[in-house]
Design a protein around this motif. Structure first.
Motif, short mmCIF file in Angstrom:
data_model
loop_
_atom_site.label_atom_id
_atom_site.label_comp_id
_atom_site.label_asym_id
_atom_site.label_seq_id
_atom_site.Cartn_x
_atom_site.Cartn_y
_atom_site.Cartn_z
N LEU B 46 0.86 -1.18 0.00
CA LEU B 46 0.00 0.00 0.00
C LEU B 46 0.89 1.23 0.00
O LEU B 46 1.66 1.45 0.94
N ASP B 47 0.81 2.01 -1.06
CA ASP B 47 1.67 3.18 -1.19
C ASP B 47 1.04 4.36 -0.44
O ASP B 47 0.07 4.94 -0.90
N ALA B 48 1.59 4.67 0.71
CA ALA B 48 1.10 5.81 1.49
C ALA B 48 2.16 6.90 1.54
O ALA B 48 2.20 7.70 2.47
N TYR B 49 3.02 6.91 0.53
CA TYR B 49 4.11 7.87 0.55
C TYR B 49 4.27 8.69 -0.74
O TYR B 49 4.65 9.85 -0.69
N ASN B 50 3.99 8.11 -1.89
CA ASN B 50 4.37 8.76 -3.14
C ASN B 50 3.34 9.77 -3.63
O ASN B 50 2.28 9.42 -4.13
N ASN B 51 3.71 11.03 -3.51
CA ASN B 51 2.85 12.11 -3.98
C ASN B 51 3.06 12.40 -5.46
O ASN B 51 2.33 13.18 -6.05
N ALA B 53 2.96 10.07 -8.00
CA ALA B 53 1.89 9.32 -8.66
C ALA B 53 0.56 9.75 -8.03
O ALA B 53 -0.20 8.97 -7.47
N SER B 54 0.30 11.03 -8.17
CA SER B 54 -0.73 11.71 -7.41
C SER B 54 -2.14 11.24 -7.75
O SER B 54 -2.98 11.08 -6.87
N VAL B 55 -2.40 10.99 -9.01
CA VAL B 55 -3.74 10.52 -9.39
C VAL B 55 -3.77 8.99 -9.46
O VAL B 55 -4.70 8.40 -10.03
N GLY B 56 -2.78 8.36 -8.85
CA GLY B 56 -2.70 6.89 -8.83
C GLY B 56 -1.67 6.39 -9.81
O GLY B 56 -1.56 6.92 -10.93
N HIS B 57 -0.92 5.38 -9.40
CA HIS B 57 0.12 4.82 -10.27
C HIS B 57 -0.49 4.41 -11.61
O HIS B 57 -1.52 3.74 -11.66
N CYS B 58 0.17 4.79 -12.68
CA CYS B 58 -0.18 4.36 -14.03
C CYS B 58 -1.64 4.65 -14.38
O CYS B 58 -2.31 3.80 -14.99
N HIS B 59 -2.12 5.83 -14.00
CA HIS B 59 -3.50 6.16 -14.34
C HIS B 59 -3.68 6.08 -15.86
O HIS B 59 -2.97 6.73 -16.62
N VAL B 257 4.87 30.96 -7.94
CA VAL B 257 4.48 29.67 -7.38
C VAL B 257 5.21 28.58 -8.16
O VAL B 257 5.02 28.45 -9.37
N SER B 258 6.04 27.80 -7.46
CA SER B 258 6.76 26.73 -8.17
C SER B 258 6.03 25.41 -8.00
O SER B 258 5.50 25.09 -6.94
N LEU B 259 6.04 24.66 -9.10
CA LEU B 259 5.26 23.42 -9.19
C LEU B 259 6.15 22.31 -9.66
O LEU B 259 7.08 22.53 -10.44
N GLY B 260 5.83 21.07 -9.23
CA GLY B 260 6.65 19.96 -9.68
C GLY B 260 5.98 18.62 -9.47
O GLY B 260 4.93 18.36 -10.06
N LYS B 261 6.56 17.84 -8.62
CA LYS B 261 6.28 16.41 -8.45
C LYS B 261 4.96 15.87 -9.03
O LYS B 261 5.00 15.10 -9.97
N PRO B 262 3.78 16.24 -8.49
CA PRO B 262 2.56 15.55 -8.96
C PRO B 262 2.07 16.02 -10.32
O PRO B 262 1.11 15.47 -10.85
N ILE B 392 3.14 10.75 5.94
CA ILE B 392 2.10 9.96 5.27
C ILE B 392 1.51 10.84 4.17
O ILE B 392 0.89 11.86 4.47
N ARG B 393 1.76 10.45 2.93
CA ARG B 393 1.49 11.35 1.81
C ARG B 393 1.16 10.51 0.58
O ARG B 393 1.87 10.52 -0.41
N PRO B 394 0.07 9.77 0.64
CA PRO B 394 -0.24 8.78 -0.40
C PRO B 394 -0.76 9.40 -1.69
O PRO B 394 -1.15 10.58 -1.71
N PRO B 395 -0.80 8.61 -2.76
CA PRO B 395 -1.51 9.04 -3.96
C PRO B 395 -2.92 9.51 -3.56
O PRO B 395 -3.51 8.97 -2.62
N MET B 396 -3.44 10.49 -4.27
CA MET B 396 -4.70 11.12 -3.84
C MET B 396 -5.94 10.28 -4.13
O MET B 396 -7.06 10.71 -3.84
N VAL B 397 -5.74 9.09 -4.67
CA VAL B 397 -6.87 8.17 -4.85
C VAL B 397 -7.01 7.25 -3.64
O VAL B 397 -7.80 6.29 -3.66
N PHE B 398 -6.29 7.52 -2.61
CA PHE B 398 -6.33 6.77 -1.34
C PHE B 398 -7.76 6.82 -0.77
O PHE B 398 -8.31 7.90 -0.55
N GLN B 399 -8.32 5.64 -0.52
CA GLN B 399 -9.72 5.56 -0.08
C GLN B 399 -9.80 5.24 1.42
O GLN B 399 -8.82 4.78 2.02
#
Lengths: 419, 419
Positions: B46-51, B53-59, B257-262, B392-399
């Motif tokens: 369970l990925d509770a760290y990767n921000n 892959a914000s909308v979920g891995h391999c969306h 405003v700087s943007l990156g990761k997700p 604790i910073r999971p993908p945002m599809v975390f239910q």
């Protein structure tokens, strides 16, 4: 699909003021394939400029590698993953055995910036030698050693500018300049960190000096305690025809080699190759973590490019087709005295335009030719401090028939020059 | 497929010494889907760290956008192309109307580095204020203001470190620190260029100060002639639940405003949003050309992420699921005194572990918990100057069901703590 006017207005409205466009009449591109770019009205343009799409626009093998891996996994290098290891092991066979470590980044700027960080940490020096019209990237540290970046260039206080090895006007000035700069640094109490050069001196006007000249410069920097960083972002990946890397043409051995543009055929992947002991020492003191750098998709893209480069023998093609191009350009030079010099290696060619027998640079003429060529659907650009050197640097799948089309079109444009 | 041992050895042999791995027992990942990562033996984590892959891995929507555009065209911004304009126009509606320009880069580091260049040029100042355990990127300019990057951090001479707004230990220290630093700068004759902060203070330990605190700090910097740069590389894109951007929670208006990761769900795309007049002034003096930055594939990737974020209402989900997580963590805190504090917003949560009633940081305990969680197939990490804050910073599809799994597993780990 947006109209050309909508795209122009949208850029004006939404994009930051640092953006620039090519050509008096900008080109609205919608599709790419091999050596061709297609505009929004279906016209095709012979791409004789883009070295990023090095194995040809939208090469299916690269597209497929990206699509497959993106659907499988895309994450960072703090987990174990096969892709980066498989790529690194294979890729490093392309380098001399002394250069056995790879650190992956996303852009050539990041690679050059990391090279500076490593060089400065390892040597304990801050001084950097670059050529007078160098371009090495867009970060803060690189902007202050990239005079070609802007009019209001602010030279870093630890940066020394040296003359490029101008084989047309000032043969032999390069190593002497390095020597003088090192002496000045010494007097200023600045310890040298590195000599950083694009090994085909792209922004300086495309030069390939004599090996002895480069060897002397590199030896001088080493003797003064600095490293030699080969910026292969433009000349690398076989483009120069005779060798995989620009530096190899001179028989010199870099400490660090920065890579970028063609590495992923457009996918943002880049890296820094170098001596393992340098990276080890750097790594003992600090980690280097680049969130996207070395992700599996980027590694598969770069690996696919490497495989295509080998399978389709594109370095050999660059050598062969480049020769045809240069021969044709030399014939044009014999007919048109505005061509002062034809130079370069493989598919990286500079054609210097001059306005008189004293070889006065002809920037307006270069702009005229570049724009006329665009009008006739052949894409090239101009480079050098005076922007009077035509820069011909096509995708490496450029064939003899494309060279012929370029040469015939250029002949027509030269014949049309208003005198 | 390589074995875990082969990947470990390959990294050791081929990759530069700056690389690091997560966990005492590193994780060999081969596939990702939604909130799950799969290892080479088919186990799922369970990925509770990767921000990223914000909308979920391999969306699939993002993968499809990348694949389609990569097959169509991938080139740079000196040609006109629809993708960057369509993306910029749509994306900028996510920002306050004052922030109406976008410059695209490939990484958050490049975005922050450009922000510094713009701020320094516009203000004519060099001084930068960052928090004491900040992380803003890996370029030369950013490394000297990112203390959390390494043990041997060398603070830039124009860099002032201020206390983070530690809501657990030192409520209210932030704006006061900014004030003192500005006074020191003045006395040192250094003109301030910018206050640069990650708006959820990720590396400092995850803090969301009172709006008044942030407002006061920003007002002080402005009064001293500096800009306010909001680093949204970690908190941005709805992760904090209540707002799209971390800064918006404080009622402050950034200049940049700087943007990156997700931003591209793993594809290397990033950018800098800001006031048009700043970019215009910067652009009058110099161009900014980032070879891969804003290429059509990166724009389509980022646009797909934005569309998924809206369509799947992931910000709202971050709010809801984050609340469930925090409530569960607070219940655990009531049972286990080693949990000194539970904080954060939405799906960006910090859990501070302490070893006694004086709230002494407990880094070994945090490492134990992180590694035990990994052993039980839940991925989290630790942050903060003492590395004692569970991140604790999971993908945002975390239910909610994933939150429950995490909480139950964490309860088990806490029950197992050797006393």
């Amino acid at each position: 699909m947006l109209t050309q006017q909508q795209v122009l207005e949208g850029r004006q409205q939404w994009l930051g003021g640092g953006y620039r466009l090519f050509y008096q009449e900008p080109l609205h591109v919608v599709r790419g394939e091999g050596v061709w770019l297609f505009d929004s009205e279906g016209r095709r343009y012979l791409d004789a400029y883009n070295n990023v799409a090095s194995v040809g626009h939208c090469h299916p093998a690269v597209v497929e590698a990206i699509a497959a891996q993106a659907a499988q996994l895309n994450t960072h290098t703090r987990y174990l993953n096969d892709a980066i290891v498989e790529f690194a092991e294979d890729f490093l066979t392309e380098f001399p055995p002394e250069l056995r470590n790879l650190t992956m980044t996303c852009t050539g700027s990041e690679a050059n910036d990391l090279a500076l960080r490593v060089a400065r940490q390892i040597t304990g020096g801050q001084g950097v030698l670059v050529t007078r019209w160098a371009y090495h990237g867009v970060t803060s540290a690189l902007a202050e050693l990239s005079p070609s970046l802007c009019d209001g260039f602010e030279q870093g206080k630890n940066v020394w500018l040296i003359d490029a090895p101008d084989t047309f006007r000032r043969q032999g000035a390069f190593a002497g300049g390095v020597e003088r700069a090192l002496e000045e640094m010494k007097q200023a109490g600045v310890k040298p960190a590195a000599l950083l050069v694009d090994t085909i001196f792209s922004s300086d006007g495309v030069f390939s000096p004599e090996p002895a000249e480069m060897q002397r410069a590199v030896a001088q920097v080493r003797a003064a305690g600095g490293l030699f960083i080969a910026d292969e972002v433009q000349p690398g990946f076989g483009r120069t025809g005779s060798q995989r890397w620009g530096f190899a043409r001179y028989g010199v051995m870099p400490d660090l080699v920065s890579l970028g543009k063609p590495m992923g055929n457009g996918h943002p992947v880049a890296g820094l190759v170098g001596r393992p002991e340098l990276f080890a020492e750097f790594g003992r003191r600090q980690r280097y973590f680049n969130t996207f750098g070395g992700n599996p998709v980027s590694c598969r893209a770069a690996h696919a490019v490497l495989q295509v480069l080998r399978r389709e023998e594109l370095q050999q093609n660059a050598q062969r087709t480049g020769e045809i191009l240069r021969e044709g350009l030399l014939k044009l030079a014999a007919r048109y005295p505005v061509i002062g010099d034809v130079r370069g290696d493989g598919l990286f060619i500079g054609v210097e335009l001059v306005s008189d027998q004293r070889n006065t640079p002809a920037p307006e003429l270069a702009a005229f030719v570049v724009n006329q060529m665009r009008h006739k659907q052949i894409l090239i650009s101009a480079t050098g401090p005076a922007a009077n050197v035509l820069k011909i640097r096509p995708p490496m799948v450029f064939q003899p028939e494309h060279a012929t089309l370029l040469l015939e079109t250029l002949a027509g444009v030269l014949a049309d020059i208003p005198l």
